[in-house]
Design a protein around this motif. Sequence first.
Motif, mmCIF file in Angstrom:
data_model
loop_
_atom_site.group_PDB
_atom_site.id
_atom_site.type_symbol
_atom_site.label_atom_id
_atom_site.label_comp_id
_atom_site.label_asym_id
_atom_site.label_seq_id
_atom_site.Cartn_x
_atom_site.Cartn_y
_atom_site.Cartn_z
ATOM 1 N N ILE A 272 0.822 -1.210 0.000
ATOM 2 C CA ILE A 272 0.000 0.000 0.000
ATOM 3 C C ILE A 272 0.857 1.260 0.000
ATOM 4 C CG2 ILE A 272 -0.207 -0.008 2.526
ATOM 5 C CD1 ILE A 272 -2.857 1.167 0.010
ATOM 6 N N ILE A 273 1.982 1.233 0.723
ATOM 7 C CA ILE A 273 2.865 2.409 0.788
ATOM 8 C C ILE A 273 3.471 2.689 -0.592
ATOM 9 C CG2 ILE A 273 4.988 3.344 1.758
ATOM 10 C CD1 ILE A 273 4.350 1.883 4.339
ATOM 11 N N ASN A 274 3.954 1.637 -1.250
ATOM 12 C CA ASN A 274 4.513 1.814 -2.594
ATOM 13 C C ASN A 274 3.445 2.296 -3.569
ATOM 14 O OD1 ASN A 274 7.131 0.998 -1.911
ATOM 15 N ND2 ASN A 274 6.648 -1.161 -2.234
ATOM 16 N N MET A 275 2.243 1.749 -3.421
ATOM 17 C CA MET A 275 1.152 2.135 -4.304
ATOM 18 C C MET A 275 0.838 3.630 -4.142
ATOM 19 S SD MET A 275 -0.767 0.519 -6.560
ATOM 20 C CE MET A 275 -1.110 -1.168 -6.058
ATOM 21 N N MET A 276 0.784 4.091 -2.906
ATOM 22 C CA MET A 276 0.477 5.494 -2.630
ATOM 23 C C MET A 276 1.623 6.414 -3.052
ATOM 24 S SD MET A 276 -2.572 5.716 -1.303
ATOM 25 C CE MET A 276 -2.598 7.244 -0.363
ATOM 26 N N ARG A 277 2.830 5.919 -2.919
ATOM 27 C CA ARG A 277 3.997 6.763 -3.190
ATOM 28 C C ARG A 277 4.302 6.882 -4.677
ATOM 29 N NH1 ARG A 277 10.055 5.990 -0.510
ATOM 30 N NH2 ARG A 277 11.003 7.822 -1.493
ATOM 31 N N TYR A 278 4.162 5.778 -5.412
ATOM 32 C CA TYR A 278 4.631 5.778 -6.800
ATOM 33 C C TYR A 278 3.512 5.800 -7.846
ATOM 34 C CZ TYR A 278 8.938 4.457 -4.436
ATOM 35 O OH TYR A 278 10.026 4.434 -3.599
ATOM 36 N N ASN A 279 2.322 5.335 -7.472
ATOM 37 C CA ASN A 279 1.221 5.306 -8.439
ATOM 38 C C ASN A 279 -0.033 5.933 -7.840
ATOM 39 O OD1 ASN A 279 2.585 4.014 -10.598
ATOM 40 N ND2 ASN A 279 2.293 2.014 -9.656
ATOM 41 N N LEU A 280 0.162 7.028 -7.128
ATOM 42 C CA LEU A 280 -0.915 7.625 -6.338
ATOM 43 C C LEU A 280 -2.115 8.037 -7.195
ATOM 44 C CD1 LEU A 280 -2.025 8.678 -3.671
ATOM 45 C CD2 LEU A 280 -0.781 10.823 -4.075
ATOM 46 N N LYS A 281 -1.879 8.740 -8.294
ATOM 47 C CA LYS A 281 -2.984 9.289 -9.081
ATOM 48 C C LYS A 281 -3.919 8.200 -9.589
ATOM 49 C CE LYS A 281 -3.969 12.413 -12.934
ATOM 50 N NZ LYS A 281 -3.361 13.283 -13.989
ATOM 51 N N LEU A 282 -3.348 7.177 -10.194
ATOM 52 C CA LEU A 282 -4.175 6.095 -10.711
ATOM 53 C C LEU A 282 -4.807 5.300 -9.578
ATOM 54 C CD1 LEU A 282 -5.230 4.537 -13.138
ATOM 55 C CD2 LEU A 282 -3.140 3.170 -13.104
ATOM 56 N N PHE A 283 -4.054 5.114 -8.509
ATOM 57 C CA PHE A 283 -4.561 4.400 -7.339
ATOM 58 C C PHE A 283 -5.815 5.086 -6.791
ATOM 59 C CE2 PHE A 283 -4.453 3.850 -2.645
ATOM 60 C CZ PHE A 283 -4.653 2.476 -2.590
ATOM 61 N N LEU A 284 -5.775 6.404 -6.625
ATOM 62 C CA LEU A 284 -6.915 7.140 -6.099
ATOM 63 C C LEU A 284 -8.090 7.123 -7.068
ATOM 64 C CD1 LEU A 284 -5.174 10.231 -4.440
ATOM 65 C CD2 LEU A 284 -6.123 8.190 -3.324
ATOM 66 N N THR A 285 -7.761 7.139 -8.361
ATOM 67 C CA THR A 285 -8.822 7.078 -9.373
ATOM 68 C C THR A 285 -9.633 5.792 -9.224
ATOM 69 O OG1 THR A 285 -7.547 8.388 -10.931
ATOM 70 C CG2 THR A 285 -9.318 7.051 -11.837
ATOM 71 N N LEU A 286 -8.951 4.695 -8.996
ATOM 72 C CA LEU A 286 -9.621 3.414 -8.849
ATOM 73 C C LEU A 286 -10.359 3.308 -7.524
ATOM 74 C CD1 LEU A 286 -6.935 0.995 -10.332
ATOM 75 C CD2 LEU A 286 -8.970 1.883 -11.433
#
Length: 289
Positions: A272-286
Amino acid sequence: MENKLLTIAIPTYNRSNYLKKSLDSICSQLNERVIIVVQDNCSNNYNFYDFIDPYVHKYGIIAIQNKNNIGADANIAKLFENCTTKWLWVLGDDDYLKENIVNEIIEILEKNSETIFVKFNSQKSVKVCGIYKFAEYMKPLYTFSNCYFISEGIHNMDLTRSSVYYNYKFLSSKISQILRVVFHIIENPKSCCYFCEFSVLKTHGTNIQWQHSDLIVPNLYTLDVLRPYKKIFKDNVLRTISYLTMIYIKESNYTFYDKIYFFTLLVKKYGIINMMRYNLKLFLTLILR
């Protein structure tokens, strides 16, 4: 075959019309340093040997047909296993070479004889040595996925023949040819790769017979394969794989609950930390859609 430097190998199945165009784009450029191997995966909509026979007699093409269909990835792996020249270039049967390109490729290979992998059509021309430099080069999003195109990469078999094992070990990843390069560099820290802006294809294959959703499970598997090296790859290779997997999940025809299932697995594997740090925009979109 003492003078042969490069094998151009074409895996094919049931696509004689594409194969003919591909062979015609190559054969006109043949010289004494190059051999062509065509490996048919037990085609059943035409007679492979009747088709290939004129090319065998005129150009000395080596023609092989599997007794059974062993799958596309295993068919490619066999080309690596049986290569007899220093360099191996696997071309899709619907990829067509630029005119007069083979001689230029030979010159590039001869100047980079110590490299284990030459990748064409890259963002910039650079030689990277060792796994940390490799990871650094892979930081821009999509750089690693651009290496998936087998027709744009040439492998030094003299230096990496012992790593053919990985072509078979990682068949289910769908990208075993590039994972083989990654693991060779991990095990041989002084190994070099050359990424070149040079373009070699006149036409890239467009007859895609699979969907992006087919890559969701292989991508999740690849995250597991590279888990021991997460510190090295978390903001480059793994970032790209995770980013693409999110897109494939989003665009798939899976049910809402299946998408949640795959997305949960992805977050668990990448973190989750890597997801928020490196792919935040797409992660939040989903998350917020």
